[in-house]
Design a protein around this motif. Structure first.
Motif, mmCIF file in Angstrom:
data_model
loop_
_atom_site.group_PDB
_atom_site.id
_atom_site.type_symbol
_atom_site.label_atom_id
_atom_site.label_comp_id
_atom_site.label_asym_id
_atom_site.label_seq_id
_atom_site.Cartn_x
_atom_site.Cartn_y
_atom_site.Cartn_z
ATOM 1 N N ARG A 76 30.504 -15.298 70.230
ATOM 2 C CA ARG A 76 30.184 -16.646 69.748
ATOM 3 C C ARG A 76 31.233 -17.128 68.739
ATOM 4 N NH1 ARG A 76 24.730 -16.946 66.763
ATOM 5 N NH2 ARG A 76 24.135 -15.868 68.659
ATOM 6 N N TYR A 77 31.615 -16.244 67.816
ATOM 7 C CA TYR A 77 32.614 -16.617 66.806
ATOM 8 C C TYR A 77 33.951 -16.950 67.480
ATOM 9 C CZ TYR A 77 35.587 -16.421 62.677
ATOM 10 O OH TYR A 77 36.491 -16.731 61.692
ATOM 11 N N CYS A 78 34.366 -16.127 68.416
ATOM 12 C CA CYS A 78 35.635 -16.370 69.118
ATOM 13 C C CYS A 78 35.596 -17.706 69.855
ATOM 14 C CB CYS A 78 35.948 -15.229 70.081
ATOM 15 S SG CYS A 78 36.415 -13.691 69.252
ATOM 16 N N ASP A 79 34.457 -18.024 70.474
ATOM 17 C CA ASP A 79 34.316 -19.324 71.151
ATOM 18 C C ASP A 79 34.435 -20.474 70.154
ATOM 19 O OD1 ASP A 79 34.008 -18.293 73.730
ATOM 20 O OD2 ASP A 79 31.819 -18.184 73.575
ATOM 21 N N GLN A 80 33.771 -20.335 69.009
ATOM 22 C CA GLN A 80 33.802 -21.393 67.996
ATOM 23 C C GLN A 80 35.202 -21.616 67.445
ATOM 24 O OE1 GLN A 80 30.971 -19.893 65.150
ATOM 25 N NE2 GLN A 80 29.193 -20.746 66.209
ATOM 26 N N LYS A 81 35.959 -20.532 67.279
ATOM 27 C CA LYS A 81 37.277 -20.616 66.642
ATOM 28 C C LYS A 81 38.429 -20.697 67.635
ATOM 29 C CE LYS A 81 35.666 -20.382 62.468
ATOM 30 N NZ LYS A 81 35.926 -21.387 61.434
ATOM 31 N N GLY A 82 38.144 -20.653 68.916
ATOM 32 C CA GLY A 82 39.210 -20.717 69.916
ATOM 33 C C GLY A 82 40.064 -19.458 69.963
ATOM 34 N N ILE A 83 39.486 -18.320 69.613
ATOM 35 C CA ILE A 83 40.212 -17.046 69.661
ATOM 36 C C ILE A 83 40.074 -16.481 71.077
ATOM 37 C CG2 ILE A 83 40.330 -14.681 68.757
ATOM 38 C CD1 ILE A 83 39.080 -15.822 66.141
ATOM 39 N N PRO A 84 41.187 -16.210 71.752
ATOM 40 C CA PRO A 84 41.078 -15.713 73.126
ATOM 41 C C PRO A 84 40.512 -14.298 73.192
ATOM 42 C CG PRO A 84 43.371 -15.736 72.410
ATOM 43 C CD PRO A 84 42.578 -16.371 71.308
ATOM 44 N N TYR A 85 39.709 -14.051 74.203
ATOM 45 C CA TYR A 85 39.186 -12.720 74.481
ATOM 46 C C TYR A 85 38.992 -12.618 75.986
ATOM 47 C CZ TYR A 85 34.641 -15.066 74.924
ATOM 48 O OH TYR A 85 33.617 -15.906 75.306
ATOM 49 N N LYS A 86 38.775 -11.413 76.450
ATOM 50 C CA LYS A 86 38.512 -11.217 77.875
ATOM 51 C C LYS A 86 37.263 -10.368 78.012
ATOM 52 C CE LYS A 86 40.666 -9.923 82.223
ATOM 53 N NZ LYS A 86 41.853 -9.360 82.892
ATOM 54 N N GLN A 87 36.250 -10.927 78.627
ATOM 55 C CA GLN A 87 35.032 -10.170 78.903
ATOM 56 C C GLN A 87 35.243 -9.482 80.251
ATOM 57 O OE1 GLN A 87 31.482 -12.264 77.700
ATOM 58 N NE2 GLN A 87 30.243 -11.065 79.111
ATOM 59 N N CYS A 88 36.053 -8.426 80.207
ATOM 60 C CA CYS A 88 36.536 -7.774 81.419
ATOM 61 C C CYS A 88 35.549 -6.775 82.010
ATOM 62 C CB CYS A 88 37.857 -7.065 81.132
ATOM 63 S SG CYS A 88 37.786 -5.962 79.710
ATOM 64 N N GLY A 89 34.581 -6.345 81.211
ATOM 65 C CA GLY A 89 33.640 -5.345 81.687
ATOM 66 C C GLY A 89 34.235 -3.946 81.632
ATOM 67 N N LYS A 90 33.375 -2.988 81.922
ATOM 68 C CA LYS A 90 33.798 -1.587 81.886
ATOM 69 C C LYS A 90 33.009 -0.819 82.929
ATOM 70 C CE LYS A 90 32.260 0.938 78.375
ATOM 71 N NZ LYS A 90 32.192 1.549 77.029
ATOM 72 N N LEU A 91 33.678 0.116 83.592
ATOM 73 C CA LEU A 91 33.013 1.049 84.497
ATOM 74 C C LEU A 91 33.029 2.441 83.876
ATOM 75 C CD1 LEU A 91 34.457 0.119 88.017
ATOM 76 C CD2 LEU A 91 32.254 -0.550 87.051
ATOM 77 N N ILE A 92 31.863 3.055 83.788
ATOM 78 C CA ILE A 92 31.769 4.460 83.393
ATOM 79 C C ILE A 92 31.467 5.216 84.681
ATOM 80 C CG2 ILE A 92 30.580 6.140 81.933
ATOM 81 C CD1 ILE A 92 29.742 3.708 80.165
ATOM 82 N N VAL A 93 32.402 6.054 85.121
ATOM 83 C CA VAL A 93 32.394 6.577 86.480
ATOM 84 C C VAL A 93 32.019 8.055 86.531
ATOM 85 C CG1 VAL A 93 33.768 6.853 88.589
ATOM 86 C CG2 VAL A 93 34.183 4.896 87.076
ATOM 87 N N ALA A 94 31.125 8.386 87.441
ATOM 88 C CA ALA A 94 30.803 9.782 87.748
ATOM 89 C C ALA A 94 31.635 10.183 88.963
ATOM 90 C CB ALA A 94 29.322 9.940 88.050
ATOM 91 N N VAL A 95 32.482 11.202 88.781
ATOM 92 C CA VAL A 95 33.334 11.654 89.896
ATOM 93 C C VAL A 95 32.816 12.958 90.513
ATOM 94 C CG1 VAL A 95 35.403 10.467 89.085
ATOM 95 C CG2 VAL A 95 34.936 12.783 88.296
ATOM 96 N N GLU A 96 31.889 13.622 89.820
ATOM 97 C CA GLU A 96 31.271 14.841 90.341
ATOM 98 C C GLU A 96 29.758 14.641 90.402
ATOM 99 O OE1 GLU A 96 33.030 17.335 91.341
ATOM 100 O OE2 GLU A 96 34.980 16.939 90.415
ATOM 101 N N GLN A 97 29.125 15.356 91.328
ATOM 102 C CA GLN A 97 27.681 15.215 91.520
ATOM 103 C C GLN A 97 26.894 15.528 90.244
ATOM 104 O OE1 GLN A 97 26.846 14.146 94.701
ATOM 105 N NE2 GLN A 97 24.812 13.708 93.888
ATOM 106 N N ASP A 98 27.357 16.536 89.484
ATOM 107 C CA ASP A 98 26.604 16.926 88.282
ATOM 108 C C ASP A 98 26.750 15.933 87.126
ATOM 109 O OD1 ASP A 98 29.192 17.479 87.538
ATOM 110 O OD2 ASP A 98 28.812 19.547 86.904
#
Length: 199
Positions: A76-98
């Motif tokens: 909200r603050y970044c929107d109000q002040k025109g500060i650029p950001y990227k809401q890029c998301g994140k993946l937390i990945v399981a590569v093994e069954q366990d």
């Protein structure tokens, strides 16, 4: 000069603290003291810049609550002040069954912390979101983002100064001592004061 309150350090924490004090107590004379020549010169300007969503903290803890609320306030603050950001998301990945049970436990923790938008996705969706990533299952956290916290800190500094606060750069605190205070103002008769080198 004399100030009612002096905050030592013009990193993002010091500036946010001073800004909030200025907003809550506009009649006080407030200063931020910084030994460097500019605000946010150290850690605040040299971090990963992640806006964390609040997945990892213990449900019900203060850290969990503040992280989720803080992320929303940061966007909200970044929107109000025109500060650029990227809401890029994140993946937390399981590569093994366990790893899948731990991933599901993180998902449940995130839900308990009210992290918005969380979902578990399979291998095909992982590839659609990130073609160079391979995994069995992932926790998709779309609310995670990145921002230049140095810009955020500099904006806090401007807010603080525009509200009447003073930032003194190149101004290192070298000593502190206790001083007697009137009994009417302090139960133990002492109050902390700062002793600064001359400008």
């Amino acid at each position: 000069s004399s100030f009612d309150v002096a905050v030592v350090g013009a990193g993002i924490v010091g500036l946010a603290t001073a800004r909030e004090l200025q907003q809550r107590h506009p009649s006080l004379a407030l200063a931020v003291l910084e030994k460097e020549q500019e605000p946010a010169h150290h850690q605040s300007g040299h971090n990963s810049g992640v806006i964390h969503s609040g997945i990892y903290y213990t449900p019900g803890s203060l850290k969990a609550r503040l992280c989720v609320q803080g992320a929303a306030l940061c966007y909200r603050y970044c929107d109000q002040k025109g500060i650029p950001y990227k809401q890029c998301g994140k993946l937390i990945v399981a590569v093994e069954q366990d790893e899948i049970p731990r991933l599901k436990a993180l998902y449940e923790r995130g839900l308990q912390n009210n992290v918005p938008g969380l979902k578990l996705i399979g291998a095909k969706e992982i590839q659609e979101k990130e073609p160079f990533c391979r995994g069995l299952m992932a926790l998709d956290s779309p609310y995670t983002g990145i921002v230049d916290y140095k810009q955020v800190a500099q904006s806090y500094a401007r807010d603080f100064q525009e509200a009447g606060g003073t930032i003194l750069t190149g101004f290192e605190v070298t000593d502190m001592e206790m001083a007697k205070e009137s009994p009417a103002q302090s139960e133990d008769g002492k109050a902390a004061i700062f002793i600064f080198p001359p400008l």
